[in-house]
Every structure is written in C-alpha cells, then in structure tokens.
Write a protein that holds these residues in place. Structure first.
Motif, mmCIF file in Angstrom:
data_model
loop_
_atom_site.group_PDB
_atom_site.id
_atom_site.type_symbol
_atom_site.label_atom_id
_atom_site.label_comp_id
_atom_site.label_asym_id
_atom_site.label_seq_id
_atom_site.Cartn_x
_atom_site.Cartn_y
_atom_site.Cartn_z
ATOM 1 N N ASP A 1 0.821 -1.216 0.000
ATOM 2 C CA ASP A 1 0.000 0.000 0.000
ATOM 3 C C ASP A 1 0.851 1.261 0.000
ATOM 4 O O ASP A 1 0.395 2.327 -0.436
ATOM 5 N N ASN A 2 2.083 1.157 0.481
ATOM 6 C CA ASN A 2 2.972 2.318 0.529
ATOM 7 C C ASN A 2 4.005 2.331 -0.599
ATOM 8 O O ASN A 2 4.983 3.079 -0.535
ATOM 9 N N GLY A 3 3.790 1.508 -1.610
ATOM 10 C CA GLY A 3 4.603 1.597 -2.810
ATOM 11 C C GLY A 3 5.766 0.634 -2.931
ATOM 12 O O GLY A 3 6.497 0.666 -3.926
ATOM 13 N N ILE A 4 5.980 -0.228 -1.926
ATOM 14 C CA ILE A 4 7.052 -1.218 -2.038
ATOM 15 C C ILE A 4 6.642 -2.278 -3.059
ATOM 16 O O ILE A 4 5.523 -2.799 -3.017
ATOM 17 N N GLU A 5 7.529 -2.607 -3.992
ATOM 18 C CA GLU A 5 7.267 -3.665 -4.950
ATOM 19 C C GLU A 5 7.627 -5.005 -4.305
ATOM 20 O O GLU A 5 8.792 -5.272 -4.012
ATOM 21 N N VAL A 6 6.608 -5.824 -4.079
ATOM 22 C CA VAL A 6 6.784 -7.114 -3.404
ATOM 23 C C VAL A 6 6.798 -8.223 -4.450
ATOM 24 O O VAL A 6 5.924 -8.286 -5.324
ATOM 25 N N SER A 7 7.797 -9.097 -4.371
ATOM 26 C CA SER A 7 7.912 -10.175 -5.344
ATOM 27 C C SER A 7 8.265 -11.483 -4.661
ATOM 28 O O SER A 7 8.808 -11.505 -3.548
ATOM 29 N N GLU A 8 7.944 -12.598 -5.310
ATOM 30 C CA GLU A 8 8.362 -13.916 -4.869
ATOM 31 C C GLU A 8 9.707 -14.232 -5.528
ATOM 32 O O GLU A 8 10.012 -13.737 -6.614
ATOM 33 N N PRO A 9 10.538 -15.040 -4.890
ATOM 34 C CA PRO A 9 11.844 -15.342 -5.479
ATOM 35 C C PRO A 9 11.719 -16.155 -6.769
ATOM 36 O O PRO A 9 10.883 -17.060 -6.862
ATOM 37 N N SER A 10 12.535 -15.805 -7.746
ATOM 38 C CA SER A 10 12.566 -16.544 -8.999
ATOM 39 C C SER A 10 13.209 -17.914 -8.779
ATOM 40 O O SER A 10 13.911 -18.120 -7.779
ATOM 41 N N PRO A 11 12.999 -18.868 -9.693
ATOM 42 C CA PRO A 11 13.668 -20.173 -9.551
ATOM 43 C C PRO A 11 15.189 -20.034 -9.458
ATOM 44 O O PRO A 11 15.833 -20.787 -8.709
ATOM 45 N N GLU A 12 15.766 -19.076 -10.206
ATOM 46 C CA GLU A 12 17.217 -18.871 -10.165
ATOM 47 C C GLU A 12 17.665 -18.403 -8.783
ATOM 48 O O GLU A 12 18.682 -18.864 -8.261
ATOM 49 N N LEU A 13 16.878 -17.494 -8.196
ATOM 50 C CA LEU A 13 17.238 -16.989 -6.867
ATOM 51 C C LEU A 13 17.070 -18.078 -5.809
ATOM 52 O O LEU A 13 17.923 -18.222 -4.930
ATOM 53 N N VAL A 14 15.996 -18.856 -5.905
ATOM 54 C CA VAL A 14 15.787 -19.950 -4.949
ATOM 55 C C VAL A 14 16.945 -20.927 -5.013
ATOM 56 O O VAL A 14 17.482 -21.357 -3.975
ATOM 57 N N LYS A 15 17.356 -21.291 -6.228
ATOM 58 C CA LYS A 15 18.469 -22.233 -6.395
ATOM 59 C C LYS A 15 19.748 -21.680 -5.770
ATOM 60 O O LYS A 15 20.466 -22.386 -5.055
ATOM 61 N N HIS A 16 20.012 -20.397 -6.024
ATOM 62 C CA HIS A 16 21.208 -19.755 -5.480
ATOM 63 C C HIS A 16 21.175 -19.748 -3.950
ATOM 64 O O HIS A 16 22.154 -20.104 -3.285
ATOM 65 N N LEU A 17 20.026 -19.371 -3.391
ATOM 66 C CA LEU A 17 19.900 -19.289 -1.935
ATOM 67 C C LEU A 17 19.938 -20.669 -1.280
ATOM 68 O O LEU A 17 20.488 -20.833 -0.184
ATOM 69 N N GLN A 18 19.366 -21.668 -1.943
ATOM 70 C CA GLN A 18 19.413 -23.017 -1.383
ATOM 71 C C GLN A 18 20.838 -23.561 -1.369
ATOM 72 O O GLN A 18 21.226 -24.264 -0.430
ATOM 73 N N GLU A 19 21.607 -23.245 -2.388
ATOM 74 C CA GLU A 19 23.011 -23.661 -2.398
ATOM 75 C C GLU A 19 23.773 -23.014 -1.250
ATOM 76 O O GLU A 19 24.588 -23.663 -0.572
#
Length: 340
Positions: A295-313
């Motif tokens: 509501d205050n303008g922050i763009e909220v997103s879910e992690p992409s498959p590439e980001l999930v893979k990177h973070l899981q590693e």
C-alpha cells in the motif's frame, strides 16, 4: 476474708495486660503478612517498539501475570532498548541487573552455535517447519541457558525473512558489493556468501543507517520492514522466506526461585499462553505487514527459480558449516528435527 495466694509476678500479668499483649502480637503478625504480600516489581527490557507484535505480546504477558497473581508480581516492560540495549539484555539478566528480558535467540550464536539453528537458510522456512524445529531444540537450548543461571520462559518467531533493496533481485548476483544490514551471525554470513558487505545495525537504527548510507539493503522480516517504514528508503521486497528467527524471553533463575510457588506457576502459565498467542500473531503479522508495504509503494515479489536455487546452495553451505561448529549436539538436534 479470702487471701489471694497467687504469686506477685503472676498477679502482675493481668487479663487486661494479656489482651493488650495479644493485640500487639496480632498487629505485628498482620504487619508481617502485609509486608510479605507486597508486590514484587520486575523491570523487563525489550529491544523493539511498542507497536511491534513481539512487544504487544509481551505487554499482554505482563498484564496476565499481574492479574493471575493479584498484583503480587508486577512486570514493567521497557521497550525500544530504553532501559538496556539489545546486545546487553542477556548478560544483564544473567547477572541479575534485571530479572527478566527479551532478545533474539540467534544473538547468542557466538557463545553457542545451537542458538542459531533457526537462522540457517531454508532449514525451516515456514511456520510448520519452524514449530517442529522449536520442539526439537527447546529442551537442549533450555539446558544450555540453565548453565548460565537463566530460565527459558517462551519463544516466538519473526515472520519469514526476506530481502529489501533499491532494485529488483532476480538471481542474487545483484547483491555483490552492496552494503547490507545484518543483525546476527547468519545474516552476516549470508550477506558475505552473496558477495555483499554486511554491517550490524539494530532495528531502532535502521532508518538512520539507510539515511546516512551505512547500508543500502537488508535481510529482515515484513514486520521490521513495515515498522521502520522501509518505503522511505527502499523500493523492493523479495519474499524469499529464508528462515524464521525467534525471540526468547528469559528470567534469572535466582529471581525466579525467590517467587512463591503459586507465583512461579502463574508466570509459567502466562508464558505458555504468550508463546501460543505469539506464534498466531506472527502468522497474521506476515500478511498484514506485506499489505502495508504494498500500500505504501514497495514492490513485493516472490523469489525466482534462479534466486531460490542460489539461496538453497548457500543454505546447504551454511548448514554444513553450522554442523561443523555445532558438532555432535548439532547433529543430534537436526536428527530430532528430521524425525518429526
């Protein structure tokens, strides 16, 4: 004529005297009872502001204790680090400077790696997993605290941790060289593995840290993001759901043991209610605070498959490193968690 043969000393202890003496004794007993019934006043430092859901829950906990003990145990909550700063709360309780306090559990990671088990990326990244991890770790962590003259009363998780930036994060490589706010050993290590530059910043100092350029990004919960008005200095939030770190409330064992048995039970009952209420509040907090940011303008997103893979590693790397530090105790904790 009747002669009074009672000895003089006995005759001196007349009935009126005995009545007056009895009255004095009764008054003294009542005075002693009143003194014993006087309230025990406890000051409780907490790190976060009054509107934070942890503080709201703890304030209710203090009210519950006060009501259950008819005021015999009166806990005054000092929020926002106003009485004792976050880094000093645990030692202040241990040393008896204050009888009770709240802190984030993973802050003790440098003392014992078991305390950062809830901050290993993707080990427990939703509420069901986080609860199972808590059940597997509660007893062993309680024993570690008992060794420092501390009693664990209850613990409540933060919403899942996400990534706040001034740009979209698609793979994680965008964070290389970025100055990132950290708040515990795990967030500092994650930043380093992402190629970012970690800087320790406490919650009350976040807006100033961004305003002065000390940091340009952070890993934290939707709750902290909304409470510190992240939209004033950031544009994006990636709901990566890395981990759910817990805050815990601890009490000095000596102070606890001084309480009457009924008061101890009332305190423990209120703590059990606060833990359940806090977990429910944390779940509700996630959706509510994400909506506020949107509501205050922050763009909220879910992690992409590439980001999930990177973070899981990165999470796998951090899990192995954590096990190396935690040793057999850490492996036993993970085994107990995985067996649930």
């Amino acid at each position: 004529m009747t002669i009074n043969t009672t000895p003089v000393r006995q005759r001196l202890v007349s009935v009126p005297y005995l009545k007056r003496f009895g009255a004095v004794i009764s008054a003294a007993a009542l005075s002693l009872a009143a003194a014993n019934a006087q309230a025990t006043d406890w000051d409780m430092p907490t790190p976060y502001g009054d509107s934070n859901f942890h503080t709201v829950n703890i304030s209710q906990f203090a009210d519950d204790v006060r009501e259950a003990t008819d005021g015999e145990l009166d806990i005054t909550v000092h929020s926002s680090g106003s009485l004792i700063k976050h880094p000093e709360i645990k030692n202040s309780v241990r040393r008896g400077l204050v009888p009770i306090g709240e802190l984030i559990m993973s802050r003790l990671a440098n003392e014992d790696p078991l305390f950062e088990v809830d901050s290993v990326p993707y080990l427990a990244s939703d509420y069901d997993q986080a609860w199972k991890l808590w059940q597997a770790s509660k007893d062993v962590l309680s024993k570690r605290l008992e060794g420092q003259r501390l009693k664990l009363l209850f613990a409540v998780p933060w919403p899942p941790q996400g990534i706040y930036t001034q740009f979209a994060v698609e793979t994680g490589n965008e964070l290389k060289g970025v100055k990132m706010r950290a708040y515990n050993k795990s967030s500092e290590q994650l930043a380093e593995l992402l190629g970012a530059l970690p800087t320790q910043v406490e919650v009350p100092d976040i807006p100033t840290a961004f305003g002065t350029g000390r940091v340009d990004a952070m890993i934290t919960s939707p709750s902290t993001g909304a409470n510190t008005r992240a939209w004033d200095y950031l544009t994006h939030f990636n709901h990566a759901q890395l981990w759910l770190p817990k805050n815990m409330v601890v009490v000095n064992v000596k102070a606890f043991n001084k309480l009457p048995e009924a008061t101890q039970k009332a305190l423990e009952d209120a703590a059990a209610a606060a833990e359940k209420r806090g977990w429910d509040a944390s779940k509700a907090e996630t959706d509510a605070k994400i909506k506020i940011m949107k509501d205050n303008g922050i763009e909220v997103s879910e992690p992409s498959p590439e980001l999930v893979k990177h973070l899981q590693e990165i999470g796998d790397t951090m899990t192995e490193e954590w096990l190396g530090r935690a040793g057999e105790s850490g492996q036993a904790l993970l085994d107990a968690y995985n067996e649930q």
